[in-house]
Write an enzyme that holds these catalytic residues in place. Structure first.
Site, PDB file in Angstrom:
ATOM      1  N   LYS A 239       0.824  -1.216   0.000  1.00  0.00           N
ATOM      2  CA  LYS A 239       0.000   0.000   0.000  1.00  0.00           C
ATOM      3  C   LYS A 239       0.849   1.253   0.000  1.00  0.00           C
ATOM      4  CE  LYS A 239      -2.848  -1.107   3.748  1.00  0.00           C
ATOM      5  NZ  LYS A 239      -4.119  -1.415   4.341  1.00  0.00           N
ATOM      6  N   ARG A 240       1.925   1.196   0.756  1.00  0.00           N
ATOM      7  CA  ARG A 240       2.742   2.397   0.924  1.00  0.00           C
ATOM      8  C   ARG A 240       3.547   2.718  -0.331  1.00  0.00           C
ATOM      9  NH1 ARG A 240       1.906   0.558   5.647  1.00  0.00           N
ATOM     10  NH2 ARG A 240       3.135  -1.302   5.238  1.00  0.00           N
TER      11      ARG A 240
END
Ligand code: GLU
Length: 469
Positions: A239-240
């Protein structure tokens, strides 16, 4: 009567819907369709600190977008794990009563201290024979039996785990709430799940869960752990770091059909020459046993080229319909009322073959729905840098003022100016394109000139000629 196979998808609503989750959901959905089975949707919403109803809705919307339709007869649910806590606790008590689990009062500091002293990592089974009952702060642990556990996995084959490497894992926390491993199994049992198809990161959980299934008196399900998706550096999609949200691709104008097709080519391929195939063919051919064991590269460039192909395969009418959300309302870059559906319909076939994402459509046609285009300064500077740029544009302007105003004639006119200056059309039309559209690239130029009309075209050329770099 043979039991209907029951697949399930069990996402935790802790963020945007991950493309890896979408692929797992599609696998389960396709298998349910193939077998006349059931796709159970279970929302694993027991982690209060990270859950948010917004994410649950996001999962439901994204599944519907992918065609995993809650009103279909193969679909069951959604069930919510948080509603089943009593069943989880009941199962834990049963395991305790039959001696398959025991309470332990060691704190994590105690465990760390013991582990340091013995030099062995993890929990050492200290409370196994201490015969503790339930009590505040006491966790309930599963008593891992000696021997080994073999997980028969439809993707990975037979995977054997030495039970000595599996510590007595926690079923209930010190505050009495169930842990993931237990809740997940009890829900699968309660919901009659026969097939667990999920991400590879859960493979280490499978032997533990299989032990729980057996200890609760049930035959474990058929397992399949599908390889993770990785980025171009072969790192697990995160996600990051990476663009992983299905919602984001949808909002950019990736079509659901393209996304589905692309996701299904990650680690698997339909038969035949091309990977771009109808969903029905995928449903007919997909086999877990032929899913590749190694991580699959989620290639955004390839996804976009799939999308371009899907856009091209549409009829013009379908394409126009698909563009609507990007052309109307607050997503559109022009002033309310400036949009002209007839003009767009004329442009649509020219745009359709040149665009990869629907979100790029307004930028390609926006110059048609304004008084004067917004000029890209870098494009302007580049196009007007050559010494011939202004004089040839003046000549084009003068011819445009009088010639017949059809796409064909306008093109011949520009070509004739080019011949006089020994310049190819591609080169010569660069300043004209920037003057008319504000950009250096875009759809073919001559049809839009006609759509704009003589007066607007001359106005734009004059405005560009009056601009100094
Ligand atoms: N809730 C788990 C997750 O989102 C899935 C567990 C499972 O599929 O068994 O990772």
């Amino acid at each position: 009567m043979a039991q209907r196979p029951r697949y399930r998808f069990a996402p935790s609503p802790t963020g945007y819907f991950h493309v890896g989750g979408a692929r797992t959901a599609l696998y389960n959905w396709i298998l349910a369709l193939q077998t006349g089975g059931v796709f159970v949707l279970r929302i694993e919403d027991t982690d209060d600190s990270r859950n948010n109803p917004q994410w649950t809705q996001g999962i439901l919307d994204a599944l519907a977008w992918l065609g995993i339709d809650a009103s279909d007869s193969h679909f069951e649910g959604p069930y919510f794990q948080s509603a089943n806590t009593a069943l989880h606790v009941e199962a834990a008590e049963k395991l305790f009563a039959q001696g398959a689990a025991y309470y332990c009062d060691l704190t994590s500091e105690d465990i760390q201290k013991r582990s340091k002293e013995s030099g062995r990592p993890g929990y050492d089974g200290y409370s196994r024979d201490r015969k503790l009952g339930p009590g505040a702060g006491r966790v309930l642990r599963f008593k891992v039996p000696p021997g080994s556990t073999t997980v028969q996995d439809e993707v990975r084959g037979s995977v054997e785990f030495d039970n000595a490497t599996i510590e007595d894992f926690v079923l209930l926390r010190g505050n009495g709430t169930p842990m993931f491993l237990l809740a997940n199994v009890v829900d699968d049992i309660t919901q009659g799940v026969t097939h667990v198809v999920r991400a590879e990161e859960h493979l280490p959980n499978a032997p533990k869960q299989q032990m729980i299934w057996r200890a609760l008196g049930h035959q474990p399900p058929s397992w399949a752990h599908v390889p993770v998706l990785v980025n171009e550096q072969r790192k697990k999609l995160s996600k990051r770091r990476d663009k992983v949200a299905v919602e984001q691709y949808r909002d950019e104008g990736i079509l659901a059909a393209a996304m589905k097709n692309y996701l299904m080519t990650l680690g698997w391929a339909p038969t035949g020459e091309t990977e771009i195939v109808p969903f029905e063919k995928i449903v007919r051919e997909f086999k877990l046993g032929s899913v590749n064991h190694s991580p699959a590269f989620f290639d955004i460039v390839k996804l976009q080229s799939f999308n371009a192909e899907y856009l091209r395969a549409m009829s013009v009418g379908e394409f126009i319909d698909a563009c609507q959300p990007w052309l109307r309302g607050d997503k559109a870059p022009w002033q309310a009322g400036a949009y002209d559906a007839k003009v767009f319909a004329e442009m649509a076939p020219l745009v359709q073959t040149r665009v990869q994402l629907l979100q790029d459509v307004p930028g390609m046609v926006g110059f048609l729905f304004c008084e004067l285009p917004t000029i890209d300064q870098a494009a302007f500077a580049k196009a007007f840098a050559p010494g011939w740029a202004r004089p040839t544009l003046v000549e084009i302007r003068d011819e445009f003022a009088n010639c017949v105003f059809t796409a064909e004639k306008l093109k011949l006119t520009v070509e004739a100016v080019g011949e006089r200056h020994s310049l190819k059309l591609g080169k010569l039309q660069a300043p004209l394109r920037v003057a008319i559209t504000g950009r250096s690239v875009g759809p073919p130029l001559f049809e839009p000139l006609v759509l704009l009309g003589r007066a607007a075209v001359l106005k734009r050329i004059d405005s560009a000629l009056a601009t100094r770099t």
